[in-house]
Motif scaffolding. Sequence first.
Motif, mmCIF file in Angstrom:
data_model
loop_
_atom_site.group_PDB
_atom_site.id
_atom_site.type_symbol
_atom_site.label_atom_id
_atom_site.label_comp_id
_atom_site.label_asym_id
_atom_site.label_seq_id
_atom_site.Cartn_x
_atom_site.Cartn_y
_atom_site.Cartn_z
ATOM 1 N N ILE A 198 0.865 -1.186 0.000
ATOM 2 C CA ILE A 198 0.000 0.000 0.000
ATOM 3 C C ILE A 198 0.897 1.229 0.000
ATOM 4 O O ILE A 198 1.651 1.467 0.954
ATOM 5 C CB ILE A 198 -0.928 -0.009 1.224
ATOM 6 C CG1 ILE A 198 -1.837 -1.245 1.185
ATOM 7 C CG2 ILE A 198 -1.761 1.270 1.281
ATOM 8 C CD1 ILE A 198 -2.560 -1.509 2.481
ATOM 9 N N PHE A 226 -6.957 0.639 3.921
ATOM 10 C CA PHE A 226 -6.816 -0.424 2.924
ATOM 11 C C PHE A 226 -6.286 -1.714 3.527
ATOM 12 O O PHE A 226 -6.586 -2.803 3.028
ATOM 13 C CB PHE A 226 -5.924 0.060 1.785
ATOM 14 C CG PHE A 226 -6.571 1.113 0.940
ATOM 15 C CD1 PHE A 226 -7.536 0.783 0.010
ATOM 16 C CD2 PHE A 226 -6.238 2.446 1.095
ATOM 17 C CE1 PHE A 226 -8.152 1.753 -0.770
ATOM 18 C CE2 PHE A 226 -6.843 3.431 0.327
ATOM 19 C CZ PHE A 226 -7.809 3.079 -0.618
ATOM 20 N N THR A 285 -2.991 5.085 -2.566
ATOM 21 C CA THR A 285 -4.101 5.678 -1.827
ATOM 22 C C THR A 285 -4.429 7.081 -2.330
ATOM 23 O O THR A 285 -3.765 7.642 -3.203
ATOM 24 C CB THR A 285 -3.770 5.784 -0.331
ATOM 25 O OG1 THR A 285 -2.839 6.868 -0.128
ATOM 26 C CG2 THR A 285 -3.195 4.488 0.215
ATOM 27 N N GLU A 313 -12.950 2.832 0.235
ATOM 28 C CA GLU A 313 -12.448 2.638 1.596
ATOM 29 C C GLU A 313 -13.035 3.640 2.589
ATOM 30 O O GLU A 313 -12.817 3.493 3.796
ATOM 31 C CB GLU A 313 -10.910 2.732 1.598
ATOM 32 C CG GLU A 313 -10.320 4.128 1.630
ATOM 33 C CD GLU A 313 -10.354 4.899 0.320
ATOM 34 O OE1 GLU A 313 -9.654 5.915 0.212
ATOM 35 O OE2 GLU A 313 -11.098 4.480 -0.603
ATOM 36 N N ALA A 341 -14.849 -3.455 -2.964
ATOM 37 C CA ALA A 341 -13.625 -4.041 -2.408
ATOM 38 C C ALA A 341 -13.410 -5.446 -2.951
ATOM 39 O O ALA A 341 -12.278 -5.854 -3.238
ATOM 40 C CB ALA A 341 -13.688 -4.060 -0.890
#
Length: 226
Positions: free
Chosen positions: A5, A26, A60, A174, A214
């Motif tokens: 991530i 995440f 992100t 998210e 997701a």
Amino acid sequence: MKIGILQAGHSPDALKDDWGDYGSFFEKMLGDRGFDTAVYSVVDMDFPQGVQDCDGWLITGSRHGAYDDLPFIPLLEDFIRSAFAAAVPMVGVCFGHQIIAQALGGKVEKFAGGWAVGRTEYDMGGETVVLNAWHQDQVTAIPDGAEVCASNDFCKYAALVYDTRAFTVQPHPEFEPGFVKGLAETRGRGVVPDPLLDAAIDNTDRPVDNAAFAQRIARFFNERKL
């Protein structure tokens, strides 16, 4: 499967104690689906050694623009191009969606039409998908080879797929409704028009498709398809 991530920003200090930082959002989302995760705070110049360090990468959101003159951005673009060339799968969310497009030859701009915040509907191949949005910047020109897989009247390029190598989305699967309410109250006032913030807060009790989306992200990592 291990997913790295790449954290490109931080959640507001006022919300961290209750909600955590963007990387942890995440970790929770992917960990619930059987992935191992590692967070690299690229916004603070913490980068992996190479694109093969993990089996896939997720970039992100961020309060920064993909076009900002910040030291982490060109390094992240180089990393994206290397991962793409090596066919290591990538997922990008909001800023991640934008920076992948920019790194591969697309264009990102501050959208003249203003902001999208809160619960928003998108057309994804004839299916209505509802996710929370929080953005003014948009991808305004897509790279060669990218295909549009979700859009609405406000955001033409709301999700893109790059064959089996990348899947990116402008809204936030998210973001839970409570976090959106917190953003509106701590980061939005004075930046986003009040009527948009008020509408976003009013809609936080209505359902969104976070879990289903997701699962779509998990399927892309596992099977390289949507």
